[in-house]
Write a protein that holds these residues in place. Structure first.
Motif, short mmCIF file in Angstrom:
data_model
loop_
_atom_site.label_atom_id
_atom_site.label_comp_id
_atom_site.label_asym_id
_atom_site.label_seq_id
_atom_site.Cartn_x
_atom_site.Cartn_y
_atom_site.Cartn_z
N LYS A 53 -1.00 -3.90 4.69
CA LYS A 53 -0.72 -2.77 3.82
C LYS A 53 -1.74 -1.68 4.10
CE LYS A 53 0.43 -1.26 -0.74
NZ LYS A 53 0.55 -1.58 -2.15
N ARG A 54 -1.24 -0.49 4.44
CA ARG A 54 -2.08 0.65 4.77
C ARG A 54 -2.75 1.21 3.51
NH1 ARG A 54 -0.99 2.97 9.72
NH2 ARG A 54 -1.41 5.08 8.98
N SER A 55 -3.95 1.70 3.68
CA SER A 55 -4.68 2.33 2.59
C SER A 55 -3.92 3.56 2.09
CB SER A 55 -6.07 2.73 3.08
OG SER A 55 -6.69 3.60 2.17
N ASP A 56 -4.05 3.85 0.82
CA ASP A 56 -3.46 5.07 0.26
C ASP A 56 -4.15 6.33 0.78
OD1 ASP A 56 -1.50 3.80 -1.27
OD2 ASP A 56 -2.84 3.57 -2.99
N ASP A 57 -5.28 6.19 1.45
CA ASP A 57 -6.03 7.33 1.98
C ASP A 57 -5.63 7.70 3.41
OD1 ASP A 57 -7.51 7.48 -0.39
OD2 ASP A 57 -9.00 6.06 0.37
N LYS A 58 -4.70 6.95 4.02
CA LYS A 58 -4.29 7.23 5.38
C LYS A 58 -3.49 8.55 5.44
CE LYS A 58 -4.63 4.81 8.46
NZ LYS A 58 -5.64 4.93 9.51
N TYR A 61 1.78 7.57 6.65
CA TYR A 61 2.33 6.42 5.94
C TYR A 61 1.33 5.74 4.98
CZ TYR A 61 6.17 6.92 9.22
OH TYR A 61 7.21 7.41 9.96
N PRO A 62 0.71 6.51 4.10
CA PRO A 62 -0.22 5.90 3.15
C PRO A 62 0.49 4.91 2.23
CG PRO A 62 0.30 8.14 2.49
CD PRO A 62 0.92 7.94 3.85
N GLY A 63 -0.14 3.74 2.02
CA GLY A 63 0.38 2.74 1.10
C GLY A 63 1.54 1.91 1.62
N TRP A 65 3.54 -0.93 3.92
CA TRP A 65 3.33 -2.16 4.67
C TRP A 65 3.75 -1.87 6.10
CZ3 TRP A 65 0.98 -6.53 3.13
CH2 TRP A 65 0.79 -6.71 1.75
N THR A 134 -6.89 -0.75 5.67
CA THR A 134 -5.95 -1.73 5.12
C THR A 134 -6.45 -2.27 3.79
OG1 THR A 134 -7.02 -3.47 6.44
CG2 THR A 134 -5.06 -2.42 7.39
N ASN A 153 11.82 0.08 3.56
CA ASN A 153 10.38 0.04 3.37
C ASN A 153 9.62 -0.04 4.69
OD1 ASN A 153 10.61 0.05 0.54
ND2 ASN A 153 10.98 -2.15 0.55
#
Length: 171
Positions: A53-58, A61-63, A65, A134, A153
């Motif tokens: 799961k990608r960090s929301d800060d990316k 595609y933040p947040g 999978w 992540t 998703n």
């Protein structure tokens, strides 16, 4: 410390130019130039696939999978070297083997992607997360993995880079 990327031409040759990465500035790479990106799809010896799961800060595609680890090669790195480094940084895993399964140019993101299949035989609880990159992980069996890649998703551009391999799983 800033990431410095080598730039490549459409034939995959280094141009001698470099690019200093900034938040979202990959869109400003000159037309006809590309940075080298790597994606690694991880399959465990028991047949399960790793999702991160990608960090929301990316910036991209933040947040979400994603069915891969990966990122951009640093200046001077070869594709396999970058893929091995990214896999270790984002998951803590060292692959038993790495197989190149696709090379794809993406003009909108000014990237050429080398996509690998990493086979691992590690303790599945040994996955580590990279701060800022992540935030969670899970392992999916083949059926659940295919359900994920077919869902809304999934990150479509990642699926495209692994499409040939994914299609072999459907047979």
């Amino acid at each position: 410390m800033a990431e410095i990327w080598d730039l490549y031409d459409r034939d995959g040759n280094r141009t001698g130019e470099t690019w200093v990465r900034g938040f979202g500035n990959y869109k400003d790479i000159p037309e006809g130039r590309y940075h080298l990106g790597v994606d690694i799809l991880v399959v465990h010896e028991d047949g399960t696939y790793l999702l991160m799961k990608r960090s929301d800060d990316k910036d991209v595609y933040p947040g979400f999978w994603e069915a891969s680890a990966g990122g951009s090669a640093l200046s001077g790195e070869e594709p396999l070297e970058a893929a091995t480094r990214e896999l270790l940084e984002e998951t803590g895993l060292v692959p038993d083997s790495m197989e190149l399964i696709n090379v794809l140019f993406k003009d909108p993101s000014r990237a050429m992607f080398y996509s690998y299949l990493a086979r691992v035989s590690c303790d599945k609880d040994s996955v580590t997360l990279q701060e800022g990159e992540t935030v969670a992980y899970k392992w999916l069996d083949k059926e659940a993995f295919l359900e994920y890649v077919d869902s809304e998703n999934a990150i479509g551009s990642h699926n495209q880079r692994f499409e040939k391999y994914i299609n072999t799983l459907r047979c």
